[in-house]
Design a protein around this motif. Structure first.
Motif, PDB file in Angstrom:
ATOM      1  N   THR A  53       0.833  -1.192   0.000  1.00  0.00           N
ATOM      2  CA  THR A  53       0.000   0.000   0.000  1.00  0.00           C
ATOM      3  C   THR A  53       0.874   1.251   0.000  1.00  0.00           C
ATOM      4  OG1 THR A  53      -0.163  -0.118   2.415  1.00  0.00           O
ATOM      5  CG2 THR A  53      -1.963  -1.095   1.146  1.00  0.00           C
ATOM      6  N   ARG A  54       0.212   2.399  -0.070  1.00  0.00           N
ATOM      7  CA  ARG A  54       0.907   3.691  -0.101  1.00  0.00           C
ATOM      8  C   ARG A  54       0.442   4.556   1.056  1.00  0.00           C
ATOM      9  NH1 ARG A  54      -0.706   8.570  -1.379  1.00  0.00           N
ATOM     10  NH2 ARG A  54      -2.677   7.822  -2.266  1.00  0.00           N
ATOM     11  N   HIS A  55       1.400   5.253   1.693  1.00  0.00           N
ATOM     12  CA  HIS A  55       1.107   6.299   2.672  1.00  0.00           C
ATOM     13  C   HIS A  55       1.847   7.544   2.188  1.00  0.00           C
ATOM     14  CE1 HIS A  55      -0.214   2.989   5.237  1.00  0.00           C
ATOM     15  NE2 HIS A  55       0.966   2.431   5.054  1.00  0.00           N
ATOM     16  N   GLY A  56       1.146   8.509   1.609  1.00  0.00           N
ATOM     17  CA  GLY A  56       1.839   9.654   1.027  1.00  0.00           C
ATOM     18  C   GLY A  56       2.798   9.185  -0.040  1.00  0.00           C
ATOM     19  N   ASP A 140      -4.572  12.361   3.006  1.00  0.00           N
ATOM     20  CA  ASP A 140      -4.319  12.042   1.601  1.00  0.00           C
ATOM     21  C   ASP A 140      -5.280  12.861   0.741  1.00  0.00           C
ATOM     22  OD1 ASP A 140      -4.590  10.566  -1.022  1.00  0.00           O
ATOM     23  OD2 ASP A 140      -3.077   9.316  -0.061  1.00  0.00           O
ATOM     24  N   PRO A 141      -4.776  13.641  -0.213  1.00  0.00           N
ATOM     25  CA  PRO A 141      -5.657  14.532  -0.980  1.00  0.00           C
ATOM     26  C   PRO A 141      -6.633  13.813  -1.897  1.00  0.00           C
ATOM     27  CG  PRO A 141      -3.420  14.600  -1.838  1.00  0.00           C
ATOM     28  CD  PRO A 141      -3.359  13.828  -0.560  1.00  0.00           C
ATOM     29  N   ASP A 168       4.112  20.526   1.823  1.00  0.00           N
ATOM     30  CA  ASP A 168       4.337  20.152   3.218  1.00  0.00           C
ATOM     31  C   ASP A 168       3.615  18.839   3.502  1.00  0.00           C
ATOM     32  OD1 ASP A 168       4.422  19.882   5.985  1.00  0.00           O
ATOM     33  OD2 ASP A 168       4.161  22.024   6.348  1.00  0.00           O
ATOM     34  N   GLN A 169       4.370  17.772   3.772  1.00  0.00           N
ATOM     35  CA  GLN A 169       3.775  16.455   3.968  1.00  0.00           C
ATOM     36  C   GLN A 169       2.933  16.363   5.228  1.00  0.00           C
ATOM     37  OE1 GLN A 169       4.202  13.990   1.366  1.00  0.00           O
ATOM     38  NE2 GLN A 169       4.717  16.025   0.591  1.00  0.00           N
ATOM     39  N   SER A 170       3.152  17.242   6.180  1.00  0.00           N
ATOM     40  CA  SER A 170       2.325  17.244   7.383  1.00  0.00           C
ATOM     41  C   SER A 170       0.988  17.941   7.149  1.00  0.00           C
ATOM     42  CB  SER A 170       3.063  17.917   8.547  1.00  0.00           C
ATOM     43  OG  SER A 170       3.266  19.293   8.291  1.00  0.00           O
ATOM     44  N   VAL A 171       0.872  18.647   6.034  1.00  0.00           N
ATOM     45  CA  VAL A 171      -0.388  19.293   5.654  1.00  0.00           C
ATOM     46  C   VAL A 171      -1.156  18.404   4.684  1.00  0.00           C
ATOM     47  CG1 VAL A 171      -1.441  21.305   4.554  1.00  0.00           C
ATOM     48  CG2 VAL A 171       0.553  21.595   6.036  1.00  0.00           C
ATOM     49  N   LEU A 172      -0.488  17.995   3.594  1.00  0.00           N
ATOM     50  CA  LEU A 172      -1.070  17.108   2.591  1.00  0.00           C
ATOM     51  C   LEU A 172      -0.042  16.039   2.256  1.00  0.00           C
ATOM     52  CD1 LEU A 172      -2.737  19.683   0.177  1.00  0.00           C
ATOM     53  CD2 LEU A 172      -3.938  18.003   1.577  1.00  0.00           C
ATOM     54  N   ALA A 173      -0.464  14.808   2.215  1.00  0.00           N
ATOM     55  CA  ALA A 173       0.466  13.706   1.991  1.00  0.00           C
ATOM     56  C   ALA A 173       0.590  13.378   0.508  1.00  0.00           C
ATOM     57  CB  ALA A 173      -0.006  12.465   2.747  1.00  0.00           C
ATOM     58  N   GLY A 174       1.845  13.400   0.020  1.00  0.00           N
ATOM     59  CA  GLY A 174       2.102  12.849  -1.301  1.00  0.00           C
ATOM     60  C   GLY A 174       2.429  13.821  -2.401  1.00  0.00           C
ATOM     61  N   ILE A 175       2.222  15.125  -2.190  1.00  0.00           N
ATOM     62  CA  ILE A 175       2.477  16.109  -3.239  1.00  0.00           C
ATOM     63  C   ILE A 175       3.891  16.642  -3.093  1.00  0.00           C
ATOM     64  CG2 ILE A 175       1.743  18.286  -4.278  1.00  0.00           C
ATOM     65  CD1 ILE A 175      -1.009  17.807  -3.020  1.00  0.00           C
TER      66      ILE A 175
END
Length: 287
Positions: A53-56, A140-141, A168-175
């Motif tokens: 699976t994926r986390h960010g 996750d967006p 910022d990964q603590s705001v949105l994960a993966g971008i």
């Protein structure tokens, strides 16, 4: 750097090939790659893979009754799948190979990292949330529950600029750097506009651009082999990495702002009222 769409595709690619198969050996090749020691890396061996699976931007390889291997590919890391790995174990050296996972049937994959700055990381943990980077992730967006109201709440307060908030990964994960450029271009917004200054209409526009840009990129990447994903990502980008080329929307020349170890690309006509951004620190252009 692989971002949400590519890591999502890699999770699907590896999940199809690994799930239900048993890990025989995990062989670290680069001394810097392993970031944990308890449980030991060998605890994965002998266990069947239950899913990927994926986390960010993290890949999570879970085993049936054993620990998780959680991987962050950083800027220059990648996955190479082999239907048949060489019989001889890899030798530590100066090449790109960082870690090898061999299955009991002889197949497996390598983690590689180009360049001299080694940031690829592998964590052997009991749960994915034991990795500090995973524990810090924001929502996750593309999650079904990530609504416009949830997005608007993240933008309130402070004077942070949109480019920094999206990354910022603590705001949105993966971008990361690439897709934040693409989202802002699709939304027709300056990367330096303060997030807290957005109107309700602008917030809705940015939310839609975020969901569509990432959703389209995930669909383009879905089903592709790991070896094809890098080229596929580049083909789908409209502004990032295309300094000096014409904007596909208006035809203006795509510009760049450089930093110490990265850069951003944007279209002046589409995003900044026709005015070039000279420097991130000196620019006072907020629209």
């Amino acid at each position: 750097m692989p971002e949400l769409p590519e890591v999502e595709a890699l999770a699907g690619f590896l999940g199809e090939r690994l799930t239900g198969r048993t890990v025989e050996r995990v062989l670290p090749v680069a001394v810097s790659v392993l970031k944990t020691y308890d449980p030991p890396l060998g605890a994965v061996e002998g266990h069947r893979v239950s899913g990927v699976t994926r986390h960010g931007k993290f890949l999570d390889l879970a085993t049936d009754g054993g620990p998780h291997l959680v991987v962050h590919l950083a800027r220059a890391g990648w996955v190479r799948w082999h239907d048949r790995l060489p019989a001889a174990p890899p030798r530590p050296g100066k090449g790109p190979l960082a870690l090898r996972v061999r299955l009991t049937d002889g197949a497996g994959f390598d983690l590689t990292e180009a360049g001299t700055r080694k940031r690829l990381s592998v964590h052997c943990v009991r749960e994915a949330a034991d990795v500090p980077g995973v524990a810090r992730l924001g929502p996750d967006p593309l999650a079904p529950g990530f609504t416009l109201d949830a997005f608007a709440a993240l933008l309130r307060g402070g004077r942070r600029q949109l480019k920094g908030v999206l990354r910022d990964q603590s705001v949105l994960a993966g971008i990361g750097n690439a897709y934040s450029d693409e989202i802002l271009h699709a939304a027709h917004m300056s990367p330096f506009k303060p997030a807290a200054n957005l109107t309700e209409e602008e917030t809705a526009t940015l939310y839609e651009a975020l969901r569509i840009t990432l959703g389209d990129a995930v669909e383009r990447a879905r089903g592709h082999a790991a070896a094809e994903l890098k080229a596929g990502k580049k083909t789908g980008l409209r502004v990032h990495g295309r300094t000096g080329e014409p904007c596909p929307v208006c035809g203006d020349t795509i510009r760049e702002v450089s930093f110490a170890d990265s850069s951003l690309q944007y279209c002046p006509t589409c995003q900044t009222g026709g005015k070039p951004l000279a420097d991130r620190r000196l620019s006072r252009l907020l629209k």
